[in-house]
Design a protein around this motif. Structure first.
Motif, mmCIF file in Angstrom:
data_model
loop_
_atom_site.group_PDB
_atom_site.id
_atom_site.type_symbol
_atom_site.label_atom_id
_atom_site.label_comp_id
_atom_site.label_asym_id
_atom_site.label_seq_id
_atom_site.Cartn_x
_atom_site.Cartn_y
_atom_site.Cartn_z
ATOM 1 N N PHE A 233 -7.793 13.162 0.862
ATOM 2 C CA PHE A 233 -7.411 11.305 1.396
ATOM 3 C C PHE A 233 -7.584 10.537 0.432
ATOM 4 N N GLU A 278 -10.406 3.162 7.502
ATOM 5 C CA GLU A 278 -9.922 3.476 6.703
ATOM 6 C C GLU A 278 -9.264 3.080 5.452
ATOM 7 N N SER A 281 -9.171 4.546 1.486
ATOM 8 C CA SER A 281 -8.766 5.740 1.696
ATOM 9 C C SER A 281 -7.295 5.327 1.009
ATOM 10 N N ALA A 285 -3.918 8.943 4.255
ATOM 11 C CA ALA A 285 -4.836 8.693 5.396
ATOM 12 C C ALA A 285 -4.041 8.498 6.636
#
Length: 292
Positions: A233, A278, A281, A285
Motif C-alpha cells: 500500500f 491511511e 497510503s 489501500a
C-alpha cells in the motif's frame, strides 16, 4: 520564445513522489534546472545530479519557465499568489505551468493575475501516478493559451506520452476531474472484484490474468490490483490527495447542478479509509476496507 536546453532555464517546485521523477527527466535532457521543495532533503537526488536549490522568489526571477507540482490548492495559492510567490517575482514573458490537481476556478484566477503581470500561465494536471512519472508516460491535460502550449510542448514531451490541449484556462483541471471521477468509481470495482475472488475460493492472481486483458481491464486493475493482493500500500498517489481531488470534482459538479452518486460513494469510502489513519497510503489501500 524557443524552449531548448542551451538557453532555457527551468524551475521546478515540488519534488515529491511524482515531482522528483518529472524534474529528473528535465535535468537529464540537459536543461539548467532550479528546484525548490519545502523539505530540501527530498530534492537531494536532483541536487546531486546538478540541479540548483533556490527559494521561490529567487527561482522566479531566474527562470524562463517554472513548473509547479505541489500538494493542495492552498499550496498552489501560496506558491503563485503569496507575498514571496511566483507572480510577484516572475520575469515578464516567462511561462508558469501548474501540474498540481487543483480547482479549475483557481487556474482561471491565476491566469487572470498572470496576464496582469505580463506572464503566461498553463494549467496542466497529469494522470499516471508515480509509475507514469518515472517512465515519462504521464497523460497531460492542458488549459490556457494554445500558442504557449505549442511553445512548451518539448518540455511536456519529456514527461508524458498522451499530451492533449483542452482549451482555455481551467480546461486542463476540468479534464482532470473527469479522469478522477473514472478512477474513483473504478477503484471500488477493483477492490470489490478481488475481495469477491478471494471469498469465493478462487486464486485471485489467476482472476487478474483473466479479467485484466478483457473488457474489465483498466490501468487501476492491472497496476494496483496486484499491489492490493500483495499488501503493498505504498503511495504512488496518496489517499489524502485523492480525497482532495474528489472534493474538488464534487464542488464543481454542484456548481453545474450535477448529481454524481458514484463519486459521492467513492469519497465516503475514502474518507472512512482516512479515519483509519491511511492518509499517506496509496489509493489501492481501499482494499483494506474490505479485508479488515
Amino acid at each position: 520564445m524557443q524552449i531548448n536546453p542551451q538557453t532555457t532555464k527551468v524551475g521546478f517546485i515540488g519534488t515529491g513522489v511524482m515531482g522528483k521523477s518529472m524534474a529528473g527527466h528535465i535535468l537529464d535532457a540537459g536543461y539548467n534546472l532550479f528546484v525548490y521543495n519545502r523539505t530540501k532533503s527530498k530534492a537531494e537526488e536532483l541536487l546531486n545530479k546538478g540541479a540548483v536549490f533556490l527559494p521561490i522568489d529567487e527561482l522566479a526571477r531566474t527562470c524562463d519557465l517554472v513548473i509547479t507540482m505541489v500538494g493542495f490548492p492552498k499550496d498552489v495559492e501560496e506558491v503563485y499568489l503569496g507575498n514571496n510567490g511566483l507572480l510577484k517575482n516572475a520575469r515578464e514573458n516567462s511561462i508558469l505551468i501548474d501540474m498540481t490537481t487543483s480547482p479549475p476556478s483557481l487556474a482561471v484566477k491565476i491566469d487572470i493575475e498572470a496576464k496582469k503581470k505580463g506572464v503566461y500561465f498553463l494549467d496542466a494536471p497529469v494522470s499516471g501516478g508515480d509509475i507514469g512519472a518515472k517512465n515519462a508516460t504521464l497523460s497531460i491535460m492542458v488549459g490556457g493559451s494554445e500558442e504557449i502550449f505549442n511553445i512548451v510542448l518539448p518540455i511536456f514531451n519529456l514527461l508524458g506520452k498522451n499530451i492533449v490541449y483542452q482549451g482555455s484556462a481551467g480546461s486542463g483541471q476540468h479534464t482532470k476531474m473527469c479522469n478522477q471521477i473514472v478512477i474513483a468509481t473504478g477503484m471500488i470495482g477493483v477492490a470489490e472484484s478481488l475481495y469477491y475472488a478471494i471469498k469465493s475460493g478462487l486464486d485471485p492472481e489467476k482472476v487478474l490474468k483473466s479479467i485484466g486483458g478483457g473488457a474489465a481491464g483498466s490501468w487501476s486493475l492491472v497496476n494496483l490490483g496486484p499491489k492490493m493482493l500483495k499488501g503493498d500500500f505504498a503511495p504512488g498517489f496518496y489517499v489524502k490527495h485523492f480525497i482532495k481531488d474528489m472534493k474538488i470534482a464534487l464542488d464543481e459538479a454542484i456548481k453545474m447542478g450535477l448529481k454524481l452518486p458514484g463519486l459521492e460513494l467513492a469519497l465516503s469510502l475514502y474518507e472512512e479509509l482516512s479515519k483509519m489513519g491511511e492518509d499517506n497510503s496509496g489509493t489501492q489501500a481501499i482494499f483494506k476496507l474490505y479485508m479488515k
